[in-house]
Design a protein around this motif. Structure first.
Motif, short mmCIF file in Angstrom:
data_model
loop_
_atom_site.label_atom_id
_atom_site.label_comp_id
_atom_site.label_asym_id
_atom_site.label_seq_id
_atom_site.Cartn_x
_atom_site.Cartn_y
_atom_site.Cartn_z
N ILE A 249 39.11 -4.04 49.22
CA ILE A 249 39.00 -3.83 50.67
C ILE A 249 39.77 -2.57 51.07
CG2 ILE A 249 39.47 -4.80 52.94
CD1 ILE A 249 39.32 -7.58 51.63
N GLY A 250 39.08 -1.59 51.60
CA GLY A 250 39.73 -0.37 52.08
C GLY A 250 40.19 -0.57 53.52
N MET A 251 41.47 -0.26 53.78
CA MET A 251 42.01 -0.41 55.13
C MET A 251 42.21 0.97 55.77
SD MET A 251 42.65 -3.75 55.70
CE MET A 251 43.70 -3.55 57.14
N ILE A 252 41.89 1.06 57.04
CA ILE A 252 42.17 2.28 57.80
C ILE A 252 42.92 1.84 59.06
CG2 ILE A 252 41.13 4.21 59.06
CD1 ILE A 252 38.73 4.01 57.10
N PHE A 253 44.02 2.55 59.36
CA PHE A 253 44.94 2.07 60.38
C PHE A 253 45.01 3.00 61.59
CE2 PHE A 253 46.43 0.96 56.14
CZ PHE A 253 46.57 -0.42 56.24
N GLN A 254 45.45 2.42 62.69
CA GLN A 254 45.64 3.19 63.93
C GLN A 254 46.62 4.35 63.75
OE1 GLN A 254 46.73 0.78 67.29
NE2 GLN A 254 47.65 2.50 68.38
N GLU A 255 47.75 4.07 63.12
CA GLU A 255 48.77 5.11 62.96
C GLU A 255 48.72 5.74 61.57
OE1 GLU A 255 50.50 6.33 65.36
OE2 GLU A 255 50.33 4.81 66.92
N TYR A 256 47.54 5.65 60.93
CA TYR A 256 47.21 6.34 59.67
C TYR A 256 47.97 5.82 58.45
CZ TYR A 256 46.63 9.34 63.73
OH TYR A 256 46.38 9.80 65.00
N VAL B 171 48.33 15.97 51.16
CA VAL B 171 47.05 15.33 51.49
C VAL B 171 46.43 14.73 50.23
CG1 VAL B 171 44.67 15.89 52.18
CG2 VAL B 171 46.62 16.74 53.53
N MET B 172 46.34 15.54 49.18
CA MET B 172 45.78 15.09 47.92
C MET B 172 46.51 13.85 47.38
SD MET B 172 43.82 15.09 45.37
CE MET B 172 42.81 16.45 44.92
N GLU B 173 47.83 13.89 47.41
CA GLU B 173 48.60 12.75 46.90
C GLU B 173 48.40 11.50 47.75
OE1 GLU B 173 52.26 15.23 44.81
OE2 GLU B 173 52.33 14.79 46.95
N ASN B 174 48.28 11.70 49.05
CA ASN B 174 48.01 10.54 49.90
C ASN B 174 46.65 9.93 49.56
OD1 ASN B 174 49.87 9.68 52.27
ND2 ASN B 174 50.15 11.90 52.11
N VAL B 175 45.66 10.77 49.33
CA VAL B 175 44.34 10.24 48.98
C VAL B 175 44.41 9.51 47.64
CG1 VAL B 175 41.96 10.86 48.43
CG2 VAL B 175 43.13 11.99 50.32
N LEU B 176 45.08 10.12 46.66
CA LEU B 176 45.20 9.50 45.34
C LEU B 176 45.93 8.15 45.40
CD1 LEU B 176 46.03 12.60 43.15
CD2 LEU B 176 44.07 11.08 42.86
N GLN C 256 37.38 12.80 42.07
CA GLN C 256 36.85 11.99 43.17
C GLN C 256 37.58 12.31 44.47
OE1 GLN C 256 35.36 7.89 43.10
NE2 GLN C 256 37.30 7.30 44.04
N ALA C 257 38.90 12.49 44.39
CA ALA C 257 39.66 12.80 45.61
C ALA C 257 39.18 14.11 46.23
CB ALA C 257 41.15 12.86 45.29
N ILE D 204 40.88 7.94 55.94
CA ILE D 204 39.52 7.54 55.55
C ILE D 204 39.31 7.85 54.06
CG2 ILE D 204 37.07 8.06 55.87
CD1 ILE D 204 37.82 8.68 58.87
N ALA D 205 39.68 9.07 53.65
CA ALA D 205 39.50 9.45 52.23
C ALA D 205 40.32 8.54 51.32
CB ALA D 205 39.89 10.92 52.03
N ARG D 206 41.53 8.20 51.74
CA ARG D 206 42.37 7.32 50.91
C ARG D 206 41.72 5.94 50.75
NH1 ARG D 206 47.91 5.77 53.48
NH2 ARG D 206 46.38 4.99 54.96
N ALA D 207 41.17 5.41 51.84
CA ALA D 207 40.51 4.10 51.76
C ALA D 207 39.33 4.16 50.80
CB ALA D 207 40.06 3.65 53.15
#
Ligand code: ADP
Ligand code: ADP
Length: 236
Positions: A80-87, A95-100, A124-125, A155-158
């Motif tokens: 389950i991918g989660m996306i949050f209000q406060e990111y 950015v790349m590391e957050n996505v990974l 993929q990232a 969104i990309a991280r999820a």
């Protein structure tokens, strides 16, 4: 496909937060969850993501039960991918590391211990960063981004964890109206092209009506509306 069957939740200290809620969400379908404060929206999201255990009822994801007792919690969460209000980004990572981190969990551990990330995951990232329009920001730190850019990272991280479902909690509540529309459009497009079912807990009914495929209205723990957005005006 997500299937929710007779989901009921009664918190120890109170009344029923959910009273036998049932619905299914088809692949690629984006459902906007609306309803007044206290209607049970967060409780519903938390039951699907196993943050709370329902009192009764079951949740199935692609025909496998994911309700408590069925399946390992960590494996369920990975689906389950989660996306949050406060990111919920790690501010000092790029950015790349957050996505990974959507796939690798603790990226700083990977970075310091193995000194590199798996090549396939990086590939993929990059694909996902391209899809959300952040390719040239891959090496920027998260704290250097605007709100809209941060949510694109979210969104990309999820998506990096290859989810079977997206659960999205008030994704635009911290964004201006124009950015909110861009983010909603992006989420809906991505769900359609990847055949991902999604539930968006969304306060802004007009925004939901503009973008989602279907609206589920909750009130006092019950489904009081479940139809295409255009029918909502007559019902309200
Ligand atoms: P919404 O997200 O639609 O505002 P919630 O799911 O947060 O609604 O709340 C539904 C009901 O459950 C409310 O009556 C709320 O007070 C109650 N509730 C939510 N969380 C808890 C909790 N941890 N303990 C007791 N009652 C709760
Ligand atoms: P108001 O407080 O403006 O009189 P309501 O209490 O009827 O309006 O609605 C409050 C919330 O209920 C709205 O923010 C919206 O999320 C939700 N809502 C509006 N219309 C419907 C509907 N037909 N079914 C379910 N929920 C609705």
């Amino acid at each position: 496909m997500l299937r929710v069957e007779g989901l009921t939740k009664r918190y120890k200290a109170g009344d029923h937060a959910l009273k036998g809620v049932s619905f299914t969400v088809e692949p690629g379908q984006v459902v906007g969850l609306i309803g007044p404060s206290g209607a049970g929206k967060s409780t519903l999201i938390r039951c699907v993501n196993r943050l709370v255990d329902p009192t009764a009822g079951k949740v199935f994801l692609n025909d496998a039960e994911i309700t408590s007792g069925a399946g390992d919690l960590r494996r369920v969460r990975r689906r389950i991918g989660m996306i949050f209000q406060e990111y919920a980004l790690v501010e000092r990572l790029t950015v790349m590391e957050n996505v990974l981190s959507g796939r690798l969990g603790y990226v700083s551990f990977w970075r310091s211990f193995f000194r590199r990330f798996p090549a396939g995951d990086i590939e993929q990232a990059f694909r996902l960063l391209d899809r959300v329009g952040l390719t040239e920001h891959a090496d920027k730190r998260a704290d250097a981004l605007s709100g809209g850019q941060r949510q694109r990272v979210g969104i990309a991280r999820a998506l990096e964890q290859n989810p079977e479902l997206l659960l999205i909690d008030e994704p635009t509540a911290s964004l201006d109206p124009k950015t909110s529309r861009q983010i909603m459009r992006l989420i809906v497009e991505i769900c359609r092209e990847s055949n991902l079912p999604a539930i968006i807990n969304i306060h802004d009914v007009a925004l939901a009506q503009m973008f989602v495929d279907r609206i589920i209205g909750l009130r006092a723990g019950e489904v009081v509306f479940d139809d295409v957005p255009s029918r909502l005006d007559n019902a309200a």
